[in-house]
Write a protein that holds these residues in place. Sequence first.
Motif, PDB file in Angstrom:
ATOM      1  N   VAL A 276       0.858  -1.180   0.000  1.00 49.31           N
ATOM      2  CA  VAL A 276       0.000   0.000   0.000  1.00 49.31           C
ATOM      3  C   VAL A 276       0.894   1.229   0.000  1.00 49.31           C
ATOM      4  O   VAL A 276       1.890   1.290   0.730  1.00 49.31           O
ATOM      5  CB  VAL A 276      -0.928   0.029   1.232  1.00 49.31           C
ATOM      6  CG1 VAL A 276      -1.734   1.329   1.274  1.00 49.31           C
ATOM      7  CG2 VAL A 276      -1.855  -1.171   1.239  1.00 49.31           C
ATOM      8  N   ALA A 277       0.551   2.210  -0.823  1.00 48.29           N
ATOM      9  CA  ALA A 277       1.286   3.480  -0.875  1.00 48.29           C
ATOM     10  C   ALA A 277       0.284   4.619  -0.766  1.00 48.29           C
ATOM     11  O   ALA A 277      -0.804   4.563  -1.342  1.00 48.29           O
ATOM     12  CB  ALA A 277       2.095   3.596  -2.168  1.00 48.29           C
ATOM     13  N   GLY A 278       0.634   5.664  -0.016  1.00 54.11           N
ATOM     14  CA  GLY A 278      -0.277   6.786   0.177  1.00 54.11           C
ATOM     15  C   GLY A 278       0.095   7.979  -0.676  1.00 54.11           C
ATOM     16  O   GLY A 278       0.908   7.900  -1.595  1.00 54.11           O
ATOM     17  N   GLY A 279      -0.521   9.107  -0.346  1.00 54.92           N
ATOM     18  CA  GLY A 279      -0.221  10.352  -1.040  1.00 54.92           C
ATOM     19  C   GLY A 279      -1.298  10.745  -2.025  1.00 54.92           C
ATOM     20  O   GLY A 279      -2.054   9.904  -2.527  1.00 54.92           O
ATOM     21  N   PRO A 280      -1.384  12.051  -2.339  1.00 53.45           N
ATOM     22  CA  PRO A 280      -2.402  12.522  -3.280  1.00 53.45           C
ATOM     23  C   PRO A 280      -2.159  12.098  -4.716  1.00 53.45           C
ATOM     24  O   PRO A 280      -3.059  12.153  -5.548  1.00 53.45           O
ATOM     25  CB  PRO A 280      -2.317  14.046  -3.142  1.00 53.45           C
ATOM     26  CG  PRO A 280      -0.911  14.303  -2.688  1.00 53.45           C
ATOM     27  CD  PRO A 280      -0.551  13.140  -1.817  1.00 53.45           C
ATOM     28  N   ARG A 281      -0.938  11.692  -5.013  1.00 52.69           N
ATOM     29  CA  ARG A 281      -0.612  11.224  -6.367  1.00 52.69           C
ATOM     30  C   ARG A 281       0.469  10.152  -6.258  1.00 52.69           C
ATOM     31  O   ARG A 281       1.194  10.089  -5.263  1.00 52.69           O
ATOM     32  CB  ARG A 281      -0.143  12.379  -7.250  1.00 52.69           C
ATOM     33  CG  ARG A 281       1.078  13.107  -6.738  1.00 52.69           C
ATOM     34  CD  ARG A 281       1.403  14.318  -7.594  1.00 52.69           C
ATOM     35  NE  ARG A 281       0.374  15.316  -7.509  1.00 52.69           N
ATOM     36  CZ  ARG A 281       0.334  16.267  -6.569  1.00 52.69           C
ATOM     37  NH1 ARG A 281       1.273  16.317  -5.648  1.00 52.69           N
ATOM     38  NH2 ARG A 281      -0.631  17.154  -6.549  1.00 52.69           N
ATOM     39  N   GLN A 517      -4.746   2.564  -1.305  1.00 54.34           N
ATOM     40  CA  GLN A 517      -4.719   3.442  -0.141  1.00 54.34           C
ATOM     41  C   GLN A 517      -6.122   3.876   0.281  1.00 54.34           C
ATOM     42  O   GLN A 517      -7.082   3.826  -0.491  1.00 54.34           O
ATOM     43  CB  GLN A 517      -3.899   4.696  -0.445  1.00 54.34           C
ATOM     44  CG  GLN A 517      -4.588   5.656  -1.410  1.00 54.34           C
ATOM     45  CD  GLN A 517      -3.935   7.021  -1.449  1.00 54.34           C
ATOM     46  OE1 GLN A 517      -3.782   7.657  -0.418  1.00 54.34           O
ATOM     47  NE2 GLN A 517      -3.545   7.442  -2.657  1.00 54.34           N
ATOM     48  N   LEU A 518      -6.226   4.309   1.536  1.00 58.13           N
ATOM     49  CA  LEU A 518      -7.428   4.938   2.069  1.00 58.13           C
ATOM     50  C   LEU A 518      -7.052   6.352   2.470  1.00 58.13           C
ATOM     51  O   LEU A 518      -6.236   6.549   3.384  1.00 58.13           O
ATOM     52  CB  LEU A 518      -7.955   4.170   3.282  1.00 58.13           C
ATOM     53  CG  LEU A 518      -8.353   2.710   3.060  1.00 58.13           C
ATOM     54  CD1 LEU A 518      -8.760   2.070   4.383  1.00 58.13           C
ATOM     55  CD2 LEU A 518      -9.492   2.605   2.044  1.00 58.13           C
ATOM     56  N   ALA A 519      -7.613   7.333   1.798  1.00 60.87           N
ATOM     57  CA  ALA A 519      -7.284   8.720   2.108  1.00 60.87           C
ATOM     58  C   ALA A 519      -7.677   9.022   3.549  1.00 60.87           C
ATOM     59  O   ALA A 519      -8.814   8.786   3.964  1.00 60.87           O
ATOM     60  CB  ALA A 519      -8.012   9.667   1.143  1.00 60.87           C
ATOM     61  N   SER A 552     -13.691  10.803   0.617  1.00 61.30           N
ATOM     62  CA  SER A 552     -12.865  11.277  -0.492  1.00 61.30           C
ATOM     63  C   SER A 552     -11.862  10.185  -0.843  1.00 61.30           C
ATOM     64  O   SER A 552     -11.357   9.479   0.034  1.00 61.30           O
ATOM     65  CB  SER A 552     -12.149  12.569  -0.106  1.00 61.30           C
ATOM     66  OG  SER A 552     -13.069  13.634   0.032  1.00 61.30           O
ATOM     67  N   ASP A 553     -11.571  10.055  -2.136  1.00 59.87           N
ATOM     68  CA  ASP A 553     -10.852   8.865  -2.596  1.00 59.87           C
ATOM     69  C   ASP A 553      -9.999   9.227  -3.814  1.00 59.87           C
ATOM     70  O   ASP A 553     -10.524   9.444  -4.906  1.00 59.87           O
ATOM     71  CB  ASP A 553     -11.868   7.779  -2.956  1.00 59.87           C
ATOM     72  CG  ASP A 553     -11.240   6.446  -3.298  1.00 59.87           C
ATOM     73  OD1 ASP A 553     -10.027   6.407  -3.560  1.00 59.87           O
ATOM     74  OD2 ASP A 553     -11.958   5.431  -3.294  1.00 59.87           O
ATOM     75  N   PRO A 554      -8.663   9.310  -3.667  1.00 54.61           N
ATOM     76  CA  PRO A 554      -7.813   9.664  -4.812  1.00 54.61           C
ATOM     77  C   PRO A 554      -7.954   8.704  -5.975  1.00 54.61           C
ATOM     78  O   PRO A 554      -7.876   9.117  -7.137  1.00 54.61           O
ATOM     79  CB  PRO A 554      -6.398   9.619  -4.220  1.00 54.61           C
ATOM     80  CG  PRO A 554      -6.581   9.827  -2.761  1.00 54.61           C
ATOM     81  CD  PRO A 554      -7.890   9.187  -2.421  1.00 54.61           C
ATOM     82  N   ALA A 555      -8.157   7.409  -5.713  1.00 50.09           N
ATOM     83  CA  ALA A 555      -8.275   6.441  -6.800  1.00 50.09           C
ATOM     84  C   ALA A 555      -9.500   6.721  -7.654  1.00 50.09           C
ATOM     85  O   ALA A 555      -9.494   6.477  -8.863  1.00 50.09           O
ATOM     86  CB  ALA A 555      -8.336   5.026  -6.240  1.00 50.09           C
ATOM     87  N   MET A 556     -10.579   7.235  -7.039  1.00 49.63           N
ATOM     88  CA  MET A 556     -11.801   7.569  -7.763  1.00 49.63           C
ATOM     89  C   MET A 556     -11.814   9.013  -8.250  1.00 49.63           C
ATOM     90  O   MET A 556     -12.747   9.428  -8.931  1.00 49.63           O
ATOM     91  CB  MET A 556     -13.009   7.335  -6.863  1.00 49.63           C
ATOM     92  CG  MET A 556     -13.322   5.876  -6.576  1.00 49.63           C
ATOM     93  SD  MET A 556     -13.870   4.989  -8.050  1.00 49.63           S
ATOM     94  CE  MET A 556     -15.406   5.844  -8.425  1.00 49.63           C
TER      95      MET A 556
END
Length: 590
Positions: A276-281, A517-519, A552-556
């Motif tokens: 799993v990796a986080g971050g906005p991008r 990831q989970l924001a 909120s979900d960066p992947a979506m």
Amino acid sequence: MLQIFPYLFWLLFLIVMLAAGLFIWASRRRKRQERARMAVEVSNERMQQVLSAAGSARAQERTSSIVTEPEAVPFIDQDRPDPVEQRTEHAFGEKGEKAPVSEPVTVVLRRQVPPRFNEPPRSWIGGLPMMPEDVPWPRSVSFEARELGERPLHFLAQIACEDLPDELWCGLGPRSGWLLFFLDPNQYFPEDSGSFRILHTQELGVERPVPADLGPVHDGQYTGPDYDYLGADVPFTWRRWPVDLVSFPNEAHEENGHVQVTPQHFAERLYAGAPVAGGPRPEVLPEPFTWRMALGVIAQFERWLSKPMGKETLSKEAVAKLSDPHFFASLRPDVEANEERVEELKLALADVVDPGSAAADEILQQLAQRKEGLARARRLDAFLTDHPTGESLLDYLHGLEEEKEAWRESALQLLSRERKRLETRDPDTLLAAGDWALIKERLESHPLTYWRIAAIKAWKDDRLNVSILEKEETIWSMFDENRFGLWQFVSDYYTDAQNKALIPPALLETYEPWWRQLADNRPHRMGGYHDGLQSEAQIGPSNTLLLLQVASDPAMNWVWGDAGVYYFWIRPDDLAAGDFSKATAILECH
């Protein structure tokens, strides 16, 4: 003394803005609390029936899918005192006189990584709904734009009720058919009854195309996601992502004075140890690998250059300094000193015995830098010879506006030719090796070189420093990989069964951990405690049930307001009756 007045003005302005922001926040919180308070009477006899139903054979079969931990406590004692009850007003209902509901499980909507396209449709978020032909697409009247009349809502999620565990919502709610959630994502206060609809259908139906009058998923009125990467209009639907429904014990505890619902690093547990990796991008931002991505870059350049370029302006203090002959003379570079330093380095290099040694390499690097500096000094000296006074420099700046405008128009013509060239290709096909390099070369072939005057005040002594800088701009120099959002194309392709194979395998190794990831460590979930953002869950029984939490979900590319969360709530008796018209929705933001 007069110098202090501007600072006092800005200090007063910041205080007023802070007070206004606090007032708006308090008003919104008060409104949510008033709208969300629900009271429900659920008898002890009814609760016994529900809990008995949860022990049926079907429930026992489903229990195997529930993730359990050694210290998991499926039920919280109703007689146990609530440690946060006295200090927190719960925004989602007050305890009634009769027994409220104790939920044993919560269901997390886990995005499939990778998506299993070969399976029949079960549950998914985004995309299009599947519902019988006789079920109309939900519409509503926005309280912010009543004059526009009824408008279609946006499809948010579809859940296969048969896959929900019997223990969810203490056995209440449907266990056959599908739950469909629709939403108006462009309202400031989505709590309005016209901002959402929840449907329950027994049949799956066919995939329904969007209504002709459906608007974009983000109209830009309020903060939200960025769709500039498309270089065109904002889409009418979100990307479709299949989800698995994963059961967990419904647990919460108090930690450092706050109620914690989701364990830390929950994504690693949710995806069973997968990376799993986080971050906005993502860490690796791609270059375009399809013609659609290349077109998106060209379209963004066109949009940026559709507006006039910024003007070169100077403060009165900077103009006064340029008008001082002694200061103006200090701007002229010492070309002779630069030339002498270059000759010194040449002599030093000639004295080196071994041309391949580290000492020789260091001198060569210094010599290359010094030669580049000498060339700049000669160009600046020539420029100041042509503009020998501060007044002539100001005249140059005024003429520069016309020069920039002419360059902008010619750059737009170049981009138009490039776009037409790219539009002849199938957008969702791979670029050949070298195609993108040729596109970049053409975008770098149209430079604008000019001089600008930089006037910056020193932080320590408030002294104004004025310098003359040479700038060269091309279309490509405006490219910013963090702003162009090319990673969003990768997510679009990943959730498209026909185009997923376009993604280079090396990118998948980097992006799949990011998609897991989970924001803010907040999952999409149904039932159980909610992951509050402006509120906190009450530990213990509750008389409101969480139908759906959508974070909120960066992947979506989901950004609800200021990175907020939607919560859909319902009373137990309304859920038992299947009356989803009585549900409420709340948006909490940072």
